[in-house]
Design an enzyme around this catalytic site. Structure first.
Site, PDB file in Angstrom:
ATOM      1  N   ARG A 257      -5.971   9.027   4.073  1.00 36.98           N
ATOM      2  CA  ARG A 257      -4.999   9.699   4.959  1.00 36.98           C
ATOM      3  C   ARG A 257      -3.966  10.248   3.852  1.00 36.98           C
ATOM      4  NH1 ARG A 257      -8.550   9.779   7.946  1.00 36.98           N
ATOM      5  NH2 ARG A 257      -9.031   7.923   9.368  1.00 36.98           N
TER       6      ARG A 257
ATOM      7  N   ARG B  65      -8.424  -1.131   3.970  1.00 42.22           N
ATOM      8  CA  ARG B  65      -7.776   0.053   3.328  1.00 42.22           C
ATOM      9  C   ARG B  65      -6.217  -0.520   3.168  1.00 42.22           C
ATOM     10  NH1 ARG B  65      -6.154   3.743   7.553  1.00 42.22           N
ATOM     11  NH2 ARG B  65      -4.837   4.334   5.854  1.00 42.22           N
TER      12      ARG B  65
ATOM     13  N   CYS C 137      -7.165  11.878  12.020  1.00 41.19           N
ATOM     14  CA  CYS C 137      -6.146  10.442  11.834  1.00 41.19           C
ATOM     15  C   CYS C 137      -6.697   9.489  13.183  1.00 41.19           C
ATOM     16  CB  CYS C 137      -4.936  10.508  11.549  1.00 41.19           C
ATOM     17  SG  CYS C 137      -4.100   9.023  11.554  1.00 41.19           S
TER      18      CYS C 137
ATOM     19  N   ARG D  19      -1.626  14.296  12.700  1.00 45.51           N
ATOM     20  CA  ARG D  19      -0.791  14.123  11.441  1.00 45.51           C
ATOM     21  C   ARG D  19      -0.377  15.369  10.851  1.00 45.51           C
ATOM     22  NH1 ARG D  19      -1.647   8.019   9.507  1.00 45.51           N
ATOM     23  NH2 ARG D  19       0.364   7.834   8.421  1.00 45.51           N
TER      24      ARG D  19
ATOM     25  N   ASP E 257       4.367   0.479  12.008  1.00 42.42           N
ATOM     26  CA  ASP E 257       3.298  -0.423  11.512  1.00 42.42           C
ATOM     27  C   ASP E 257       3.227  -1.624  12.028  1.00 42.42           C
ATOM     28  OD1 ASP E 257       2.564   2.010  10.326  1.00 42.42           O
ATOM     29  OD2 ASP E 257       2.826   1.496   8.310  1.00 42.42           O
TER      30      ASP E 257
ATOM     31  N   LYS F  90       0.855  -1.030  -0.030  1.00 38.73           N
ATOM     32  CA  LYS F  90       0.020   0.069  -0.010  1.00 38.73           C
ATOM     33  C   LYS F  90       0.987   1.204  -0.120  1.00 38.73           C
ATOM     34  CE  LYS F  90      -1.901   1.558   3.957  1.00 38.73           C
ATOM     35  NZ  LYS F  90      -1.516   3.238   4.008  1.00 38.73           N
ATOM     36  N   ASN F  91       1.843   1.198   0.689  1.00 39.66           N
ATOM     37  CA  ASN F  91       2.630   2.181   0.968  1.00 39.66           C
ATOM     38  C   ASN F  91       3.617   2.774  -0.245  1.00 39.66           C
ATOM     39  OD1 ASN F  91       1.357   2.803   3.387  1.00 39.66           O
ATOM     40  ND2 ASN F  91       3.084   2.519   4.961  1.00 39.66           N
TER      41      ASN F  91
ATOM     42  N   ILE G 114       1.198  18.264   8.380  1.00 36.93           N
ATOM     43  CA  ILE G 114       1.721  18.327   7.024  1.00 36.93           C
ATOM     44  C   ILE G 114       2.913  19.491   6.862  1.00 36.93           C
ATOM     45  CG2 ILE G 114      -0.094  16.993   6.018  1.00 36.93           C
ATOM     46  CD1 ILE G 114      -1.038  19.592   5.051  1.00 36.93           C
ATOM     47  N   ASP G 115       3.106  20.207   7.985  1.00 36.88           N
ATOM     48  CA  ASP G 115       4.047  21.174   8.045  1.00 36.88           C
ATOM     49  C   ASP G 115       5.369  21.038   7.108  1.00 36.88           C
ATOM     50  OD1 ASP G 115       4.289  19.500  10.242  1.00 36.88           O
ATOM     51  OD2 ASP G 115       5.739  20.991  11.161  1.00 36.88           O
ATOM     52  N   LEU G 116       5.883  19.791   7.448  1.00 34.54           N
ATOM     53  CA  LEU G 116       7.214  19.692   6.656  1.00 34.54           C
ATOM     54  C   LEU G 116       6.925  19.419   5.056  1.00 34.54           C
ATOM     55  CD1 LEU G 116       8.410  16.832   8.946  1.00 34.54           C
ATOM     56  CD2 LEU G 116       9.188  19.388   8.979  1.00 34.54           C
TER      57      LEU G 116
END
Ligand code: UD1
Length: 418
Positions: A92, A397, A116, A121, A305, A22-23, A123-125
């Site tokens: 996500r 998912r 989440c 989680r 995970d 998935k990732n 997302i600033d980066l």
């Protein structure tokens, strides 16, 4: 409501080829936006997150076809630059479309991805990386980015997987040289680099902490096979460690599982790994041993995970295991469900103390999140009696046909309407 019935306490014995990751497939699908012609991806798993990613690609004007585990994407007619709030919330990892969309269209309009289960989680980066590449980012009710990325030196404060991938994708579609320092080193990032380079991009360094992208190369279409899912593998190994017996998994690279295999080895399992398979055996007459502390960390550390599935196996080990979750704030939601099955686990903040009990028993349990769901399935395979597992929307998912995988290992598992 759909549930999976699992009759536990049976010896595991079986072989399985682990489905695609998935990732890996999600960022690669987003990367298809940058291709100059049709892309064929093989070994794509059937997952609801993949369906959501395909819907976003279609919405942006790509042609998409799916035939079994092969996905064909033609991005040549893509014209949209906005992703709706509903689509952003559907998955996500929808944020991974930001970099390639901006690079291709010169603008991107998104909303924040949905809340989440694992805690905040941010997302600033991701946004800081895009600003470093010379683009404007405005945040109000949504995220509005403008400009053509021109390269830059990106220093990530945390080796974030998503931010590394977004930066790579944005840089590939832009011009100039981009260097990402303190990049995440997860194997899925190597897969993304290999895919991009197959299309003619110039990316190097994936797997190390410094990734360099030379922008300005026109990409072509191409063909690529998605790597096997190391977390699905870790979940199935956990099921075998919990229930006892033997499991042989193909389609994953054991080196990607080194820290997980090391824990099972310390717990008393026999682990054999070859290039083409990984095999785990656990003698049913002997309980697992507890292990010294498990501390989750960015790759090559112990994967967050895999924390829940491995904890499920160690719930019946002899002695106490301490688990420290360093990546996410709220990643112990499977604990209360394991307690329903008789586990003795206490948590305090990011630490969990697992006191091994002789045996778990079947119960009605609900997946609290994706990997927590995998953990409960693993626990149910080892538990005495029948477990009824709900919350399948989380599990679907990331695990393709979980019940079929458990059956292939000799387990008694069936999806029913309850
Ligand atoms: C990815 C994986 C997920 C895995 C996680 C950690 C995908 C689709 N998902 O998620 O399965 O659990 O890596 O291995 O690949 N952070 C920030 N700011 C940011 C981004 C991240 O503070 O802008 C923090 C997060 O809150 C977290 C840490 O960085 O504490 C790591 O997160 P990250 O590596 O970004 O995870 P994801 O890419 O979301």
């Amino acid at each position: 409501m759909s549930v999976v019935y699992i009759r536990g306490g049976r010896r595991i014995d079986g072989e399985l080829t682990v489905h695609g990751a998935k990732n890996s497939v999600l960022p690669i699908l987003a990367a298809c936006l940058l291709a100059g012609g049709p892309v064929t991806l093989t070994n794509c798993p059937h997952l609801t997150d993949v369906t959501a990613a395909l819907a976003i690609l279609r919405h942006l004007g790509c042609q998409v076809e799916q035939n079994g585990r092969t996905i064909w994407v033609d991005p040549t007619g893509a014209s949209g630059s906005a992703i709706s709030e509903e689509q952003m919330r559907s998955m996500r990892s929808s944020i991974i479309f930001l970099g390639p969309l901006l690079a291709r269209m010169g603008e991107a309009h998104l909303t924040y991805p949905g809340g989440c289960e694992l805690g905040p989680r941010p997302i600033d980066l991701h946004l800081a990386a895009i600003r470093t590449m010379g683009c404007e980012v405005a945040e109000d009710y949504g995220i509005h980015c403008k400009g053509k990325p021109v390269g830059g030196d990106i220093q990530l404060a945390i080796p974030s997987v998503g931010a590394t991938e977004n930066a790579m994708l944005c840089a590939v579609g832009g011009t100039g040289i981009t260097t990402i320092t303190n990049a995440a080193r997860e194997p899925e990032i190597n897969d993304l680099q290999n895919f991009l380079n197959t299309l003619g991009a110039k990316v190097r360094g994936a797997g190390s902490s410094t990734i360099t992208v030379e922008g300005g190369h026109r990409l072509t279409g191409g063909k690529f096979s998605i790597m096997g899912d190391r977390i699905v593998a870790a979940t199935l190994l956990s099921a075998c460690a919990a229930a006892g017996g033997r499991i042989r998994l193909q389609g994953v690279d054991w080196r990607h599982l080194a820290t997980v295999l090391s824990v099972f080895h310390q717990a008393g399992c026999q682990v054999m790994s070859q290039m083409e398979y990984v095999e785990l055996r656990r003698d049913r007459d002997r309980r697992l041993n507890s292990v010294p502390t498990i501390r989750t960390a960015p790759y090559p550390g112990f994967p967050t995970d895999a924390q829940a599935p491995v904890m499920a196996a160690l719930a019946t080990a002899q002695g106490c295991t301490m688990v420290v979750e360093t990546m996410f704030d709220s990643r112990y939601r499977h604990v209360s469900e394991l307690q329903r099955m008789g586990a003795d686990i206490t948590t305090e903040g990011r630490v969990a103390l697992v006191r091994g009990v002789d045996q778990l028993h079947g119960a009605r349990i609900e997946a609290p999140d994706l990997r927590g769901g995998g953990a409960l399935a693993a626990a149910a395979m080892g538990a005495e009696g029948i477990s009824v597992l709900s919350g399948l929307h989380h599990i679907d998912r990331g695990y393709e046909g979980l019940e079929h995988m458990l059956q292939a290992l000799g387990g008694c598992a069936e999806r029913r309407e309850d």
